[in-house]
Write an enzyme that holds these catalytic residues in place. Sequence first.
Site, PDB file in Angstrom:
ATOM      1  CG  ASP A   1      76.000  18.900   2.421  1.00 39.07           C
ATOM      2  OD1 ASP A   1      74.835  18.586   2.111  1.00 39.07           O
ATOM      3  OD2 ASP A   1      76.795  19.445   1.624  1.00 39.07           O
TER       4      ASP A   1
ATOM      5  CE1 TYR B   1      80.484  20.268  -5.687  1.00 40.99           C
ATOM      6  CE2 TYR B   1      78.246  19.525  -5.239  1.00 40.99           C
ATOM      7  CZ  TYR B   1      79.114  20.373  -5.899  1.00 40.99           C
ATOM      8  OH  TYR B   1      78.626  21.310  -6.777  1.00 40.99           O
TER       9      TYR B   1
ATOM     10  CE  LYS C   1      71.598  15.822  -4.433  1.00 42.33           C
ATOM     11  NZ  LYS C   1      71.611  16.217  -5.840  1.00 42.33           N
TER      12      LYS C   1
END
Length: 375
Positions: A209, A143, A237
């Site tokens: 990623d 994702y 994050k």
Amino acid sequence: MLKKSQSLFKKAKNYLVGGVNSPLRAFGAVGGNPLLAAEGRGSSIKSIDGKEYLDYVGSYGALILGHAHPKIVSAVKRAIDSGSSFGTTNIKEVELAKEICSAFPSIEKVRLVNSGTEAVMGALKLAKAFTKRKLIIKFKECYHGWSEQSYLEARFNDLESVKKLISKEVAAIIVEPVAGNSGVIPPGEDFLRGLRKICDKNDILLIFDEVITGFRVSFGGAQELYGVKADLTCLGKIIGGGFPIGAFGGKEEIMKLLAPEGPVYQAGTFSGNPASVTAGLETLKALKNKKIYAKLEEKTKILCEGMTCLGDRLKISRVGSMFGFQIDDYPSFFWKMINSGIYFAPSAREANFVSAAHSFEDIEETIRAVRSSNV
């Protein structure tokens, strides 16, 4: 049991699309009404109904030090006292950029943005401009945010599926080095090195990623853990310490194409805002104590091994302090855990996380709850 949460969620649906600002929060994958949070402290969150839960979601991996870490809270309060946003560069964003470049040798220059999705958008735009090519290869199990992108799709841990898609029009291969949105899938032996070789052979950029794995699986992310360098890296994050943030960075020869040095335009009103970068700096300062990673590894290993008592009924995959479940009836398991005061991710595809705030007592309590669940 969650009457206040149910009532407020019903009200939320009158004003928010689906009652939420991010789809997973609606609990669609597990059914029922979501719990609504009132506060978080350390390893736990408390719902507006007043019940506490040991939290293994941790804002989907952002809170590696736990909720409301005192040093982060104190530092952010001081930062906001001096201003919440300036519209010009502040010293803290420079310091955070320096720390990121120091932690990731593959990152020579970095651009701060406001989310992981933005980081991916920026990295892909830059990759296309640098290579003068248009196609991007991704993996079905990975994702990379919600932006609308056109991808060629390969299978994670399957180098042959990648090779079949290679052409002179491919600009980059983007991959989560640990697939964190498919139940936590570790990379197979030589998979990441294989991607590196394919990219080098075909003048293709390799983009990692690391929005989830960055500063999570090690201080230098998956690149440090697996010994493979990317050309461009996306972060998020943890580098915001619980506040909105993202970043993408890489080799200077690539990054210098970004405005104002180059023609590739990217901008953001709140990029590098004082609250986010201050929280991020405090987080990275704490994580420089490598004992934290050793403790995270130890606690997560104990937890995952303790939960395997259910045999084939519940399988667990893990990398560092992130783990995922494979179970036939995840919704039933999820709600049994909620009733036992344990908050796992509201989807079997999502990763769960142990934080530095989780105690060994928390781990043992969780193991007891899982063992008594009779899933």
